[in-house]
Design a protein around this motif. Sequence first.
Motif, mmCIF file in Angstrom:
data_model
loop_
_atom_site.group_PDB
_atom_site.id
_atom_site.type_symbol
_atom_site.label_atom_id
_atom_site.label_comp_id
_atom_site.label_asym_id
_atom_site.label_seq_id
_atom_site.Cartn_x
_atom_site.Cartn_y
_atom_site.Cartn_z
ATOM 1 N N VAL A 1 -3.693 -6.013 10.639
ATOM 2 C CA VAL A 1 -3.792 -4.694 10.005
ATOM 3 C C VAL A 1 -3.255 -4.706 8.578
ATOM 4 O O VAL A 1 -3.912 -4.244 7.647
ATOM 5 C CB VAL A 1 -3.058 -3.622 10.853
ATOM 6 N N PHE A 2 -2.044 -5.256 8.393
ATOM 7 C CA PHE A 2 -1.423 -5.230 7.063
ATOM 8 C C PHE A 2 -2.229 -6.035 6.050
ATOM 9 O O PHE A 2 -2.409 -5.606 4.907
ATOM 10 C CB PHE A 2 0.012 -5.765 7.138
ATOM 11 N N ILE B 1 -2.954 1.542 6.172
ATOM 12 C CA ILE B 1 -2.474 0.970 7.444
ATOM 13 C C ILE B 1 -2.854 1.871 8.610
ATOM 14 O O ILE B 1 -3.329 1.393 9.653
ATOM 15 C CB ILE B 1 -0.951 0.727 7.389
ATOM 16 N N ASN C 1 -6.478 1.403 9.451
ATOM 17 C CA ASN C 1 -6.834 0.129 10.096
ATOM 18 C C ASN C 1 -6.167 -0.079 11.449
ATOM 19 O O ASN C 1 -6.578 -0.936 12.217
ATOM 20 C CB ASN C 1 -6.455 -1.044 9.174
ATOM 21 N N LEU C 2 -5.123 0.705 11.739
ATOM 22 C CA LEU C 2 -4.331 0.507 12.949
ATOM 23 C C LEU C 2 -5.147 0.709 14.226
ATOM 24 O O LEU C 2 -4.894 0.055 15.241
ATOM 25 C CB LEU C 2 -3.134 1.468 12.928
ATOM 26 N N SER D 1 -5.164 -4.116 5.004
ATOM 27 C CA SER D 1 -4.749 -2.926 4.258
ATOM 28 C C SER D 1 -4.365 -3.261 2.832
ATOM 29 O O SER D 1 -4.255 -2.367 1.985
ATOM 30 C CB SER D 1 -3.557 -2.259 4.955
ATOM 31 N N LEU E 1 0.023 -5.825 13.810
ATOM 32 C CA LEU E 1 0.344 -5.061 12.594
ATOM 33 C C LEU E 1 0.407 -5.961 11.362
ATOM 34 O O LEU E 1 -0.233 -5.667 10.353
ATOM 35 C CB LEU E 1 1.688 -4.334 12.789
ATOM 36 N N TRP E 2 1.164 -7.066 11.433
ATOM 37 C CA TRP E 2 1.396 -7.887 10.241
ATOM 38 C C TRP E 2 0.272 -8.866 9.957
ATOM 39 O O TRP E 2 -0.120 -9.035 8.803
ATOM 40 C CB TRP E 2 2.732 -8.640 10.361
ATOM 41 N N THR F 1 -0.696 2.595 0.718
ATOM 42 C CA THR F 1 -0.435 1.599 1.772
ATOM 43 C C THR F 1 -0.357 2.272 3.139
ATOM 44 O O THR F 1 -0.950 1.803 4.115
ATOM 45 C CB THR F 1 0.890 0.849 1.496
ATOM 46 N N ARG F 2 0.379 3.377 3.207
ATOM 47 C CA ARG F 2 0.530 4.114 4.472
ATOM 48 C C ARG F 2 -0.827 4.586 4.994
ATOM 49 O O ARG F 2 -1.148 4.422 6.180
ATOM 50 C CB ARG F 2 1.462 5.307 4.246
#
Length: 203
Positions: free
Chosen positions: A120-121, A93, A96-97, A124, A116-117, A89-90
């Motif tokens: 990106v998330f 993310i 894709n960030l 991801s 982010l949420w 996951t890290r």
Amino acid sequence: GMGMSMLALWSIPTMLAGVLLLGFFANVQYFQWFPTAGIGSREAQDMPFLPHWEQTGFVRGFLLDRIWHLVLPVICLSYGGFAALAKLTRTSILENLYSDYARTARAKGLAEEDVLWRHVFRNSLLPLITVSAGLLPSLLAGSLIVENIFSINGMGQLAVEAVKGRDRELVLSITWVSGFLTLIGYLIADFCYTLADPRVTYD
């Protein structure tokens, strides 16, 4: 930081983790929060299914007793997968960030938290879902090591006994259940793809 701790967690052998969990959390000399063996106590067989209060006090019931017995074995079965998924996951993310669509979302004036949420998330999640699909069979089919440590008569132990006893029907049945769980895992993954990414459709 987190990456190193997850790598360390993933590297701990299941046998060592099981012995440590029993030694600290089921040992009378330390915490003794959980039972040492089995998936249920004998007195729970006569209890009602759900926990409730009686005149004598709190009765945990069959369900709570089963959950109480399964806490340590489930932790032992899942910590490695959890560490691997957290690391994946890290990485996903971070990848894709700084991608083009994240930069575009920022340029449109979206708050960093929304980028982010909402963007990106969600993107991801796709590799995470793919890997998670393969974890379901391994979690439900059992583990010979975990079953031996916690004295549980599970499917892993049953498969070994079936092979030793040359019980072809039982070996085929266990193989079929394992294959069925794999199919269910991929079916759930396909459903989750559509939730995570609107571009994925099965029309």
